[in-house]
Design a protein around this motif. Structure first.
Motif, PDB file in Angstrom:
ATOM      1  N   PRO A 145       0.819  -1.216   0.000  1.00 26.99           N
ATOM      2  CA  PRO A 145       0.000   0.000   0.000  1.00 26.99           C
ATOM      3  C   PRO A 145       0.852   1.265   0.000  1.00 26.99           C
ATOM      4  O   PRO A 145       0.820   2.059   0.931  1.00 26.99           O
ATOM      5  N   VAL A 146       1.643   1.470  -1.049  1.00 29.26           N
ATOM      6  CA  VAL A 146       2.489   2.656  -1.143  1.00 29.26           C
ATOM      7  C   VAL A 146       1.910   3.609  -2.177  1.00 29.26           C
ATOM      8  O   VAL A 146       1.139   3.209  -3.050  1.00 29.26           O
ATOM      9  N   GLY A 147       2.296   4.870  -2.068  1.00 28.39           N
ATOM     10  CA  GLY A 147       1.826   5.869  -3.016  1.00 28.39           C
ATOM     11  C   GLY A 147       0.547   6.540  -2.549  1.00 28.39           C
ATOM     12  O   GLY A 147       0.146   6.433  -1.401  1.00 28.39           O
ATOM     13  N   GLU A 148      -0.074   7.239  -3.474  1.00 28.50           N
ATOM     14  CA  GLU A 148      -1.303   7.986  -3.192  1.00 28.50           C
ATOM     15  C   GLU A 148      -2.516   7.063  -3.202  1.00 28.50           C
ATOM     16  O   GLU A 148      -2.451   5.936  -3.677  1.00 28.50           O
ATOM     17  N   ARG A 149      -3.628   7.569  -2.716  1.00 27.56           N
ATOM     18  CA  ARG A 149      -4.930   6.881  -2.762  1.00 27.56           C
ATOM     19  C   ARG A 149      -4.791   5.420  -2.363  1.00 27.56           C
ATOM     20  O   ARG A 149      -4.897   4.522  -3.174  1.00 27.56           O
ATOM     21  N   LYS A 150      -4.595   5.198  -1.096  1.00 34.53           N
ATOM     22  CA  LYS A 150      -4.288   3.863  -0.569  1.00 34.53           C
ATOM     23  C   LYS A 150      -5.521   2.982  -0.323  1.00 34.53           C
ATOM     24  O   LYS A 150      -5.374   1.834   0.044  1.00 34.53           O
ATOM     25  N   ILE A 151      -6.719   3.513  -0.507  1.00 31.62           N
ATOM     26  CA  ILE A 151      -7.928   2.696  -0.344  1.00 31.62           C
ATOM     27  C   ILE A 151      -8.227   2.083  -1.706  1.00 31.62           C
ATOM     28  O   ILE A 151      -8.690   2.760  -2.623  1.00 31.62           O
ATOM     29  N   ARG A 152      -7.958   0.787  -1.830  1.00 38.76           N
ATOM     30  CA  ARG A 152      -7.998   0.121  -3.133  1.00 38.76           C
ATOM     31  C   ARG A 152      -8.857  -1.133  -3.075  1.00 38.76           C
ATOM     32  O   ARG A 152      -8.358  -2.251  -3.187  1.00 38.76           O
ATOM     33  N   TRP A 153     -10.165  -0.945  -2.875  1.00 41.33           N
ATOM     34  CA  TRP A 153     -11.079  -2.078  -2.928  1.00 41.33           C
ATOM     35  C   TRP A 153     -11.047  -2.632  -4.347  1.00 41.33           C
ATOM     36  O   TRP A 153     -10.932  -1.878  -5.305  1.00 41.33           O
ATOM     37  N   PRO A 154     -11.153  -3.939  -4.508  1.00 42.54           N
ATOM     38  CA  PRO A 154     -11.025  -4.541  -5.835  1.00 42.54           C
ATOM     39  C   PRO A 154     -11.996  -4.007  -6.885  1.00 42.54           C
ATOM     40  O   PRO A 154     -11.658  -3.941  -8.055  1.00 42.54           O
ATOM     41  N   ASP A 155     -13.184  -3.577  -6.501  1.00 43.79           N
ATOM     42  CA  ASP A 155     -14.188  -3.183  -7.487  1.00 43.79           C
ATOM     43  C   ASP A 155     -14.439  -1.678  -7.554  1.00 43.79           C
ATOM     44  O   ASP A 155     -15.439  -1.234  -8.086  1.00 43.79           O
ATOM     45  N   ARG A 156     -13.498  -0.884  -7.021  1.00 46.21           N
ATOM     46  CA  ARG A 156     -13.691   0.564  -6.982  1.00 46.21           C
ATOM     47  C   ARG A 156     -12.404   1.290  -7.357  1.00 46.21           C
ATOM     48  O   ARG A 156     -11.321   0.739  -7.254  1.00 46.21           O
ATOM     49  N   GLU A 157     -12.564   2.541  -7.746  1.00 44.84           N
ATOM     50  CA  GLU A 157     -11.408   3.380  -8.021  1.00 44.84           C
ATOM     51  C   GLU A 157     -10.695   3.695  -6.704  1.00 44.84           C
ATOM     52  O   GLU A 157     -11.346   3.891  -5.680  1.00 44.84           O
ATOM     53  N   PRO A 158      -9.364   3.758  -6.691  1.00 44.68           N
ATOM     54  CA  PRO A 158      -8.636   4.106  -5.467  1.00 44.68           C
ATOM     55  C   PRO A 158      -8.992   5.505  -4.973  1.00 44.68           C
ATOM     56  O   PRO A 158      -9.224   6.411  -5.768  1.00 44.68           O
ATOM     57  N   VAL A 159      -9.048   5.656  -3.646  1.00 47.65           N
ATOM     58  CA  VAL A 159      -9.339   6.949  -3.025  1.00 47.65           C
ATOM     59  C   VAL A 159      -8.439   7.134  -1.807  1.00 47.65           C
ATOM     60  O   VAL A 159      -7.834   6.190  -1.310  1.00 47.65           O
ATOM     61  N   ASP A 160      -8.399   8.355  -1.298  1.00 45.87           N
ATOM     62  CA  ASP A 160      -7.684   8.665  -0.065  1.00 45.87           C
ATOM     63  C   ASP A 160      -8.471   8.132   1.116  1.00 45.87           C
ATOM     64  O   ASP A 160      -9.704   8.121   1.090  1.00 45.87           O
ATOM     65  N   GLY A 161      -7.772   7.691   2.159  1.00 44.28           N
ATOM     66  CA  GLY A 161      -8.448   7.104   3.304  1.00 44.28           C
ATOM     67  C   GLY A 161      -8.626   8.006   4.498  1.00 44.28           C
ATOM     68  O   GLY A 161      -9.218   7.607   5.484  1.00 44.28           O
ATOM     69  N   GLY A 162      -8.112   9.215   4.470  1.00 42.69           N
ATOM     70  CA  GLY A 162      -8.293  10.129   5.593  1.00 42.69           C
ATOM     71  C   GLY A 162      -7.118  10.179   6.551  1.00 42.69           C
ATOM     72  O   GLY A 162      -6.835  11.214   7.123  1.00 42.69           O
ATOM     73  N   LEU A 163      -6.451   9.056   6.764  1.00 45.85           N
ATOM     74  CA  LEU A 163      -5.285   9.034   7.647  1.00 45.85           C
ATOM     75  C   LEU A 163      -4.018   8.985   6.799  1.00 45.85           C
ATOM     76  O   LEU A 163      -4.040   8.436   5.707  1.00 45.85           O
ATOM     77  N   PRO A 164      -2.971   9.555   7.242  1.00 44.09           N
ATOM     78  CA  PRO A 164      -2.747  10.204   8.530  1.00 44.09           C
ATOM     79  C   PRO A 164      -3.121  11.681   8.560  1.00 44.09           C
ATOM     80  O   PRO A 164      -3.027  12.316   9.592  1.00 44.09           O
ATOM     81  N   GLY A 165      -3.567  12.253   7.440  1.00 50.49           N
ATOM     82  CA  GLY A 165      -3.839  13.680   7.363  1.00 50.49           C
ATOM     83  C   GLY A 165      -4.967  14.185   8.240  1.00 50.49           C
ATOM     84  O   GLY A 165      -5.102  15.387   8.434  1.00 50.49           O
ATOM     85  N   PHE A 166      -5.783  13.304   8.804  1.00 57.78           N
ATOM     86  CA  PHE A 166      -6.878  13.711   9.676  1.00 57.78           C
ATOM     87  C   PHE A 166      -6.358  14.334  10.968  1.00 57.78           C
ATOM     88  O   PHE A 166      -7.004  15.188  11.553  1.00 57.78           O
ATOM     89  N   TRP A 167      -5.183  13.880  11.407  1.00 54.24           N
ATOM     90  CA  TRP A 167      -4.608  14.412  12.636  1.00 54.24           C
ATOM     91  C   TRP A 167      -4.042  15.803  12.385  1.00 54.24           C
ATOM     92  O   TRP A 167      -3.223  15.990  11.490  1.00 54.24           O
ATOM     93  N   PRO A 168      -4.408  16.807  13.177  1.00 58.71           N
ATOM     94  CA  PRO A 168      -3.814  18.135  13.009  1.00 58.71           C
ATOM     95  C   PRO A 168      -2.290  18.113  13.174  1.00 58.71           C
ATOM     96  O   PRO A 168      -1.580  18.876  12.525  1.00 58.71           O
ATOM     97  N   SER A 169      -1.778  17.232  14.005  1.00 58.27           N
ATOM     98  CA  SER A 169      -0.335  17.169  14.247  1.00 58.27           C
ATOM     99  C   SER A 169       0.441  16.696  13.020  1.00 58.27           C
ATOM    100  O   SER A 169       1.635  16.982  12.889  1.00 58.27           O
ATOM    101  N   TRP A 170      -0.211  15.973  12.106  1.00 56.53           N
ATOM    102  CA  TRP A 170       0.494  15.417  10.941  1.00 56.53           C
ATOM    103  C   TRP A 170       1.047  16.529  10.048  1.00 56.53           C
ATOM    104  O   TRP A 170       2.229  16.542   9.727  1.00 56.53           O
ATOM    105  N   ASP A 171       0.202  17.447   9.641  1.00 51.22           N
ATOM    106  CA  ASP A 171       0.658  18.546   8.783  1.00 51.22           C
ATOM    107  C   ASP A 171       1.652  19.437   9.515  1.00 51.22           C
ATOM    108  O   ASP A 171       2.626  19.905   8.913  1.00 51.22           O
TER     109      ASP A 171
END
Length: 191
Positions: A145-171
């Motif tokens: 699971p490297v690179g962008e858009r790490k949510i990769r269900w077999p039958d859907r287009e890849p999307v962002d999953g929210g983490l780790p960017g959801f945490w204010p401390s991350w940015d």
């Protein structure tokens, strides 16, 4: 002496509440994996909100039945690192790590995620008031699971999953590197 007794009782209630909330999370994982929808409904209050405009356990049960029957042959949820903070004696919030594994469409998909929960005690019992799932990644077990858009269900287009960017401390962390030439294991820069 009365204040000391009240303090001990409040602390005991907090310990028992923490254990009851942890049991909610274990029951949720077990109920999903065992496909025990009655057990699953028991961890939510009767007036649970389902989506934007539906309410109640019957609506929630219908939702879970469709998702579990239509998408996943089998699942296994492993939960850990549960942090619980109390707002008052009957309301709390928590963050729980989860690694979930799913058999679906002839593939084996792994998910690394967190649940951001709200808990409420109603008539002496703790329930989930809300569960917000946030994802680091979701991918076929044979793919990294490297690179962008790490949510990769077999039958859907890849999307962002929210983490780790959801945490204010991350940015903040990435926007503010230490000054000077400093590496792990070296003494910190003076200043």
């Amino acid at each position: 002496m009365l204040n000391a007794d009240a303090d001990v009782l409040a602390r005991l209630d907090r310990i028992e509440s923490r254990e009851a909330i942890r049991a909610l999370c274990a029951k949720y994982a077990l109920a999903i994996d065992a496909r025990d929808l009655d057990l699953l409904m028991s961890v939510f209050p009767e007036d649970v909100q389902v989506g934007r405009d539906r309410h109640g356990r019957a609506a929630l049960k219908e939702h879970f039945d469709a998702v579990l029957r239509d998408r996943f042959t089998q699942t296994a949820h492993i939960i850990a690192n549960h942090l619980i903070e109390f707002d008052d004696a009957d309301h709390a919030k928590g963050v729980l790590y989860c690694r979930a594994e799913h058999e679906m469409d002839g593939r084996f998909v792994v998910v690394q995620m967190q649940y951001w929960d709200r808990y409420e005690r109603v008539d002496g019992r703790w329930f989930f008031r809300r569960r917000l799932p946030l994802f680091w990644y979701c991918t076929d077990v044979l793919e990294a699971p490297v690179g962008e858009r790490k949510i990769r269900w077999p039958d859907r287009e890849p999307v962002d999953g929210g983490l780790p960017g959801f945490w204010p401390s991350w940015d903040d962390f990435w926007a503010n590197p230490p000054a000077g030439d400093w590496t792990v294991g070296a003494p910190p820069p003076e200043g």
